[in-house]
Design an enzyme around this catalytic site. Structure first.
Site, PDB file in Angstrom:
ATOM      1  N   GLY A  65       0.825  -1.200   0.000  1.00 16.15           N
ATOM      2  CA  GLY A  65       0.000   0.000   0.000  1.00 16.15           C
ATOM      3  C   GLY A  65       0.858   1.248   0.000  1.00 16.15           C
ATOM      4  N   VAL A  66       0.264   2.370   0.369  1.00 12.47           N
ATOM      5  CA  VAL A  66       0.973   3.652   0.337  1.00 12.47           C
ATOM      6  C   VAL A  66       2.215   3.630   1.222  1.00 12.47           C
ATOM      7  CG1 VAL A  66       0.795   6.110   0.838  1.00 12.47           C
ATOM      8  CG2 VAL A  66      -1.142   4.907  -0.193  1.00 12.47           C
TER       9      VAL A  66
ATOM     10  N   SER B 292       3.016  -3.314   7.000  1.00 12.78           N
ATOM     11  CA  SER B 292       2.172  -2.189   6.590  1.00 12.78           C
ATOM     12  C   SER B 292       0.899  -2.746   5.966  1.00 12.78           C
ATOM     13  CB  SER B 292       2.941  -1.312   5.583  1.00 12.78           C
ATOM     14  OG  SER B 292       2.114  -0.302   5.083  1.00 12.78           O
ATOM     15  N   VAL B 293      -0.047  -3.122   6.828  1.00 15.89           N
ATOM     16  CA  VAL B 293      -1.258  -3.811   6.368  1.00 15.89           C
ATOM     17  C   VAL B 293      -2.527  -3.042   6.780  1.00 15.89           C
ATOM     18  CG1 VAL B 293      -0.227  -6.100   6.240  1.00 15.89           C
ATOM     19  CG2 VAL B 293      -1.150  -5.283   8.424  1.00 15.89           C
TER      20      VAL B 293
ATOM     21  N   ARG C   2      -4.715   0.332   8.760  1.00 12.62           N
ATOM     22  CA  ARG C   2      -4.821   1.004  10.042  1.00 12.62           C
ATOM     23  C   ARG C   2      -6.196   0.760  10.646  1.00 12.62           C
ATOM     24  NH1 ARG C   2      -0.689   4.219  11.015  1.00 12.62           N
ATOM     25  NH2 ARG C   2      -1.812   5.491  12.538  1.00 12.62           N
TER      26      ARG C   2
ATOM     27  N   ASP D  17      -9.799   9.797  10.789  1.00 16.03           N
ATOM     28  CA  ASP D  17      -9.574   8.361  10.647  1.00 16.03           C
ATOM     29  C   ASP D  17     -10.507   7.528  11.508  1.00 16.03           C
ATOM     30  OD1 ASP D  17      -7.514   9.107   9.011  1.00 16.03           O
ATOM     31  OD2 ASP D  17      -5.936   8.084  10.132  1.00 16.03           O
TER      32      ASP D  17
ATOM     33  N   ALA E 106      -5.133  12.704   5.876  1.00 12.92           N
ATOM     34  CA  ALA E 106      -5.067  13.884   6.731  1.00 12.92           C
ATOM     35  C   ALA E 106      -5.925  15.021   6.190  1.00 12.92           C
ATOM     36  CB  ALA E 106      -3.616  14.338   6.877  1.00 12.92           C
TER      37      ALA E 106
ATOM     38  N   HIS F 231       3.638  27.965 -20.374  1.00 12.37           N
ATOM     39  CA  HIS F 231       4.556  27.095 -21.112  1.00 12.37           C
ATOM     40  C   HIS F 231       5.994  27.520 -20.839  1.00 12.37           C
ATOM     41  CE1 HIS F 231       6.185  24.695 -24.398  1.00 12.37           C
ATOM     42  NE2 HIS F 231       6.881  25.764 -24.769  1.00 12.37           N
TER      43      HIS F 231
END
Length: 474
Positions: free
Chosen positions: A191-192, A278-279, A281, A321, A329, A453
């Protein structure tokens, strides 16, 4: 009551501290209580929650340092710059990361002082209802507030068979404190967090192996982006294994040994110096005593709220969360502002359809809105505009033309339904897509807007033009 306030915010992370500041700006007397393990040198809890202390901010500091290190070792020569073989001082890198964290967490204290928000040190736990409001125990005292915002955030999910000591086996906290470059690093979860931390240590010299249970890579992202990312990360040296099943994990004298079954059902073993788990939260609702005031939690521990973050109990809200939706966040901040404004009788609102996602690897990955696979599943007729950064002058000049911009628009109305970017500065470029979608823009609207540009943003412009099959530079 020793202390009484109009609003008490439980938790000082992004959702909590922003809610507290906005409520104070609107004329409420506000307190914010925080009790976390991220103590400052004086032993006081740091504000900023996971994001500032052991998440978004420190990881970006390490990503930046490791990116510079890799550029010095591999990209400078292409620019005609000779610097010799670069060396990394991990202790100094970690020290810089800590300085960034300290500066920002101290800054929130300054913002609280500026906006007259009272910081209370201690864990917030509901007691009941008093004559003048909700009673919450903070440390050794009971605080009373007319309205309470629960913003207790989340913590790393641990696997029951893999004990985390944050020395050999690490979660996000330990991953940010590794004191030397591991020769071999294993990561469970693509994941992230897994990809970002894997990128940091791979750039600094680790042999990184990522073990992912899902059969698809970055399933939440658009499939075109996910395929490109897997190709690029593999080329960079990340060894990504999909569809694995983790078996026994044992800490050894030399490090850690991971037994797993690969996607073909064959037994495998991986020995590494460090392991990052890291699985995902889980919400922080332990010790909240929500049941004492009738606030309901779902089976996974999330506080149940409606679309405006109101619990089923009048005067008690929850954001970030700890409630449904993406654990981001910026989503928490938007909810915090919304709740504060609703409490003041204003029309607070948070549009979850335009919350952007970002992965700060190199190349960066960012998206907002629907993916192509989602539109197909929903039966929505759409059109696609896709432009590679290889056709962008600024990207070529920077020496980083990897990736593309992909825009999805409704085939009937031309309204933009999703924007997906993989490439340099995708985290910044996605904001144009967010603003366009928030205002209900069509791809034609972006196609008719003049872009400077040469800039990377021209790829977004060209993708909008490509939705009507009229790109000018590809």
């Amino acid at each position: 009551m020793s202390k009484q306030f109009d609003v008490l915010v439980i938790g000082g992370g992004p959702g909590g501290y922003v809610a507290a500041i906005r409520a104070a700006q609107l004329g409420f007397s506000v307190a914010c209580c925080e009790s976390n393990p991220y103590a400052d040198p004086k032993g006081e809890p740091r504000l900023g929650g996971t994001c500032l202390n052991v998440g978004c901010i420190p990881s970006k500091a390490l990503l930046h340092t490791s990116h510079l290190f890799e550029e010095a070792g591999h990209s400078f020569a292409d620019q005609g710059i000779s610097v010799g073989t670069p060396k990394i001082d991990v202790a100094k890198m970690m020290g810089r990361k800590s300085q960034v964290v300290t500066q920002l967490t101290s800054g929130i204290k300054g913002l609280f002082k500026k906006n007259k928000v009272t910081q209370l040190n201690g864990h917030g736990s509901f007691v009941g209802q008093g004559a003048a409001g909700w009673q919450v125990k903070v440390g050794d005292e009971v605080v009373e507030a007319k309205q309470v915002i629960i913003a207790t955030g989340s913590k790393a999910r641990h696997l029951p068979t893999i004990p985390v000591d944050n020395k050999i086996v690490c979660d996000n906290i330990g991953a940010l404190e590794i004191d030397g470059v591991p020769k071999k690093l294993a990561i469970i979860g693509a994941g992230v967090i897994g990809l970002e931390m894997g990128s940091v240590w791979r750039r600094l010299g680790s042999e990184v192996t990522v073990l992912e249970a899902m059969p698809d890579f970055l399933a939440a992202a658009d499939q075109d982006v996910a395929k490109e990312a897997l190709k690029v990360f593999t080329k960079q040296g990340l060894n990504i294994n999909l569809g694995v099943k983790i078996g026994d994990v044992k800490v050894t004298k030399k490090g850690v040994s991971i037994a797993y079954t690969d996607k073909d059902g064959k037994a495998q073993k991986l020995d590494a110096d460090r392991l990052i788990v890291s699985v995902g939260r889980v919400p922080n609702t332990d010790g909240l005593s929500a049941d004492k005031v009738g606030v309901k939690l779902d089976e996974r521990g999330f506080v149940q709220v409606d679309g405006h973050c109101q619990t089923g109990v009048a005067g008690i809200w929850a954001v970030g969360d700890v409630v449904r939706g993406p654990m981001l966040a910026h989503k928490a901040m938007e909810e915090g502002v919304m709740v504060a404004e609703l409490m003041a009788g204003q029309a607070g609102h948070c549009n979850f359809d335009t919350v952007p996602w970002v992965i700060y690897t190199s190349p960066e990955i960012a998206w907002v809105g629907k993916t192509e696979q989602q539109l197909k599943a929903e039966g929505v007729a759409y059109k696609v505009g896709k432009i590679p950064f290889l056709a962008n002058g600024r990207a070529l000049g920077m020496g980083d033309p990897t990736g593309f911009v992909k825009m999805l628009a409704c085939a009937e109305t031309d309204r933009i339904l999703g924007v997906h970017i993989i490439g340099a500065n995708a985290s910044e470029l996605i904001s144009e897509g967010v603003v366009a979608m928030e205002f209900g823009a069509a791809s034609e609207d972006l196609a008719r807007i003049c872009h400077a540009h040469p800039t990377l943003s021209e790829a977004v412009h060209e993708a909008a033009l490509a939705c009507d099959k009229r790109p000018l530079h590809f």
